[in-house]
Scaffold this active site. Structure first.
Site, short mmCIF file in Angstrom:
data_model
loop_
_atom_site.label_atom_id
_atom_site.label_comp_id
_atom_site.label_asym_id
_atom_site.label_seq_id
_atom_site.Cartn_x
_atom_site.Cartn_y
_atom_site.Cartn_z
N TYR A 12 -8.52 4.62 18.05
CA TYR A 12 -7.82 3.51 18.68
C TYR A 12 -8.70 2.28 18.87
CZ TYR A 12 -4.02 6.76 19.79
OH TYR A 12 -2.99 7.67 19.71
N ASP A 49 -4.25 20.99 14.14
CA ASP A 49 -2.97 21.41 13.57
C ASP A 49 -2.55 22.77 14.10
OD1 ASP A 49 -5.28 22.12 12.22
OD2 ASP A 49 -4.33 22.29 10.27
N LYS A 104 -11.00 18.54 14.32
CA LYS A 104 -10.62 18.77 12.92
C LYS A 104 -11.95 18.85 12.16
CE LYS A 104 -7.32 18.98 9.78
NZ LYS A 104 -6.51 20.20 9.61
N ASP A 150 1.58 14.77 25.07
CA ASP A 150 3.04 14.61 25.09
C ASP A 150 3.75 15.89 24.67
OD1 ASP A 150 2.87 12.05 26.00
OD2 ASP A 150 4.10 11.16 24.43
N ASP A 157 -3.55 12.16 22.76
CA ASP A 157 -2.32 11.38 22.94
C ASP A 157 -1.13 12.22 22.49
OD1 ASP A 157 -0.52 9.35 23.28
OD2 ASP A 157 -1.34 8.01 21.76
#
Ligand code: NAD
Length: 374
Positions: A147, A234, A202, A262, A258
């Site tokens: 970001y 994943d 990852k 959620d 992020d």
């Protein structure tokens, strides 16, 4: 710390903010009486309420109050239908929230997700996947990664065949100290819970993932009482749906956090149940905390005594735990919330008409029942 006066800036904001903040402040006062704590709570406008009162989403006096306070208890800001002519950078979401994040160096976002057994119906997963109830904490790094990394731009380029096209670039960057400090937050938080950290990365594809995994593994040696395991992001996204009860603390970099926070929030069924904490270090090297519900201003139900105040009330419990080290007082709020849920009290967002034990209540009645349970 409990003998000294704890200064709290209470910024209710817009929409349902004032309604749910009112209940949270009643609950704080009740827990203060029970544990003989001295709170000095000062309320101030923020968001559209700040624009109306002082012409700015984060009025200077409100920011000054925050600087003088030991913690910020925040409602939420933003009303999509208010004056579209105000430029983006002056609108509450940016001018208030991003400004506060920057000012107080908020680098760690903590989102606990708890699904009590009695609210099993609000979870999209089958009951057999919910075990004895879901109870996990997502710790998300908030100021680094994709970001914010540079370069970050969209440019015109020429492809080898001569055609012109656009290319967008975002850069994922983490330094070792950035990973170390968020890892410490996660391990310390795990010590207050079931003492397990699952670190998400990852590492099979990303350089960032390799550094993340190496660093977290090294920091874990300072916390021999906490168990550490690693999952690729994943797989973690899948495990949240298949076996969410395996998680205690889930440690993530910014982008993965992020998304996963959620996904985890969806397991609890309603935003009205979910608190959050953002922790930082100010320029004066002071540890600082900002506490708010995970949801927004809910304009669809604002001013109607329909909002669930529990997210705001649980945010105040997080403030007691993480800013003030008041573990018992925090637990008293959480257990009072559990009690009223067990008694069957439900705001509209968590109401199940098929549950014979459920009684529909408004914002105020829910807050008062929690005060009574304390
Ligand atoms: P929202 O979270 O406000 O609402 C989404 C849905 O969840 C709505 O149906 C709402 O009624 C419900 N909901 C949320 N909190 C609830 C509660 N406590 N009790 C019962 N139901 C609840 O999201 P949105 O509609 O996308 O955004 C509305 C405004 O809030 C926007 O201006 C947005 O920018 C802002 N917002 C602010 C914050 C913040 O201040 N941190 C966070 C998210 C959204």
């Amino acid at each position: 710390m409990s003998s000294k006066t704890l200064r709290i800036a209470a910024l209710a904001g817009d929409g349902i903010g004032p309604e749910v903040m009112r209940e949270a402040l009643k609950v704080l006062a009740a827990v203060g009486r029970k544990f003989n704590l001295s709170f000095d709570v000062t309320e101030a406008p923020v968001g559209w309420a700040g624009i109306d009162a002082a012409g700015k989403a984060l009025p200077d006096a409100t920011l000054e109050l925050c600087r003088r306070s030991d913690a910020i208890l925040f409602g939420s800001v933003g009303l999509p239908d208010r004056d579209p002519t105000i430029p983006k950078e002056e609108r509450p979401e940016r001018a208030a929230l991003l400004r506060i994040r920057k000012e107080f160096g908020l680098f760690a976002n903590l989102r606990p997700v708890k699904l009590p057994k009695a609210l099993s119906h609000s979870c999209p997963l089958k009951p057999e996947r919910q075990g004895d109830g879901i109870d996990l904490l997502v710790v998300r790094e908030l100021t680094g990664g994709l970001y914010f990394g540079q370069p970050k731009k969209t440019e015109e380029i020429t492809l080898p065949d001569g055609t012109r096209t656009q290319r967008a670039i975002d850069t994922m960057v983490y330094t070792t100290p950035e990973i170390e400090r968020i890892a410490h937050v996660a391990f310390r938080a795990a010590r207050l819970r079931r003492k397990k950290v699952t670190s998400i990365d990852k590492a099979n594809v990303l350089e960032n993932g390799i550094l993340w995994r190496e660093t977290v593994t090294r920091i874990a040696k300072e916390y021999p009482d906490v168990t550490l395991d690693h999952q690729f992001v994943d797989n973690a996204a899948m495990q949240f749906l298949l076996r969410p009860t395996q998680f205690d603390v889930v440690l993530c970099e910014n982008l993965f956090g992020d998304i996963l926070s959620d996904e985890a929030a969806a397991l609890a069924g309603s935003l009205g149940m979910l608190p959050s904490a953002s922790l930082g270090i100010t320029a004066a090297e002071r540890t600082f905390g900002f506490y708010e519900p995970a949801g927004g201003t809910a304009p669809d139900i604002a001013g109607k005594n329909l909002a669930n105040p529990i997210a705001q009330i649980l945010s105040s419990a997080l403030m007691l735990r993480y800013s003030f080290g008041l573990t018992e007082a925090a637990a008293a709020i959480e257990s009072a919330v559990a009690t009223v849920i067990d008694q069957g009290l439900r705001t509209g967002d968590i109401f199940n008409p098929a549950d014979p034990n459920a009684r529909r209540v408004g914002t105020r009645e829910m807050g008062e029942a929690i005060v009574a349970a304390i």
